[in-house]
Design an enzyme around this catalytic site. Structure first.
Site: not given
Length: 185
Positions: A8-10, A13
């Site tokens: 996930t990007s962050t 999430q």
């Protein structure tokens, strides 16, 4: 061996990461590599690097979606080349796509190109929206923090402080220190 890669990007999430873990486990993944980092920040995608290094002849790397793996078609093809060089293959669950077949390789390249096109169109719309907002005076960008410290930079430099000491004291970048000192000259 079936290897899984989840991303996930962050850190916000977590639910998305857990969902990927469940899907990969249901697919029979025996070893899972997972991280929470932006796809753009290639230098920090350590779990992906570990997964690619771990692959052996006959292994399959499984991801839930294409966007969890690569940021562009060129990057995707680089990853696929690395996987194939080890005699392994890639499976993307959401597309029911497997690079162990010629059709799978063709579809992967085409879908990757379409995904990159969509991203570029989105970025173009974003730039247009920002330009419009700037023209209307509604967008100013981020506040220039280093410029506000120009007087402090010059004062510390006049006192004989090194650029490194100024950076540490004021919490601004080295480039900003040099830029501000250059403007003074």
């Amino acid at each position: 061996m079936l290897l899984g890669y989840a991303r996930t990007s962050t850190l916000d999430q977590q639910a998305g990461l857990e969902a990927q873990h469940r899907e990969l486990a249901a697919a029979g993944v025996e070893k899972l590599f997972s991280e929470q980092v932006s796809s753009v920040d290639v230098a920090r995608r350590e779990a992906l690097e570990s997964a690619l290094d771990y692959l052996r002849d006959g292994d399959t790397l499984i991801v839930t979606k294409l966007d969890r793996l690569a940021r562009s078609v060129a990057h995707l093809l680089q990853i696929v080349d690395r996987i194939e060089a080890k005699g392994a293959s890639l499976r993307i669950m959401a597309m029911n796509l497997d690079t162990s077949t010629p059709t799978g390789k063709l579809m992967l390249t085409m879908l990757g190109a379409i995904g990159q096109f969509e991203r570029e169109v989105m970025l173009e719309r974003q730039r247009e929206g920002i330009a419009k907002a700037k023209a209307e005076g509604k967008y100013r960008g981020r506040k220039p923090t280093a410029r506000e410290k120009g007087d402090e930079v010059r004062k510390l430099h006049a006192e004989g402080r090194t650029p490194k000491q100024i950076v540490e004291k004021l919490g601004i970048s080295r480039a900003s220190v040099f830029r501000l000192l250059k403007e003074e000259a």
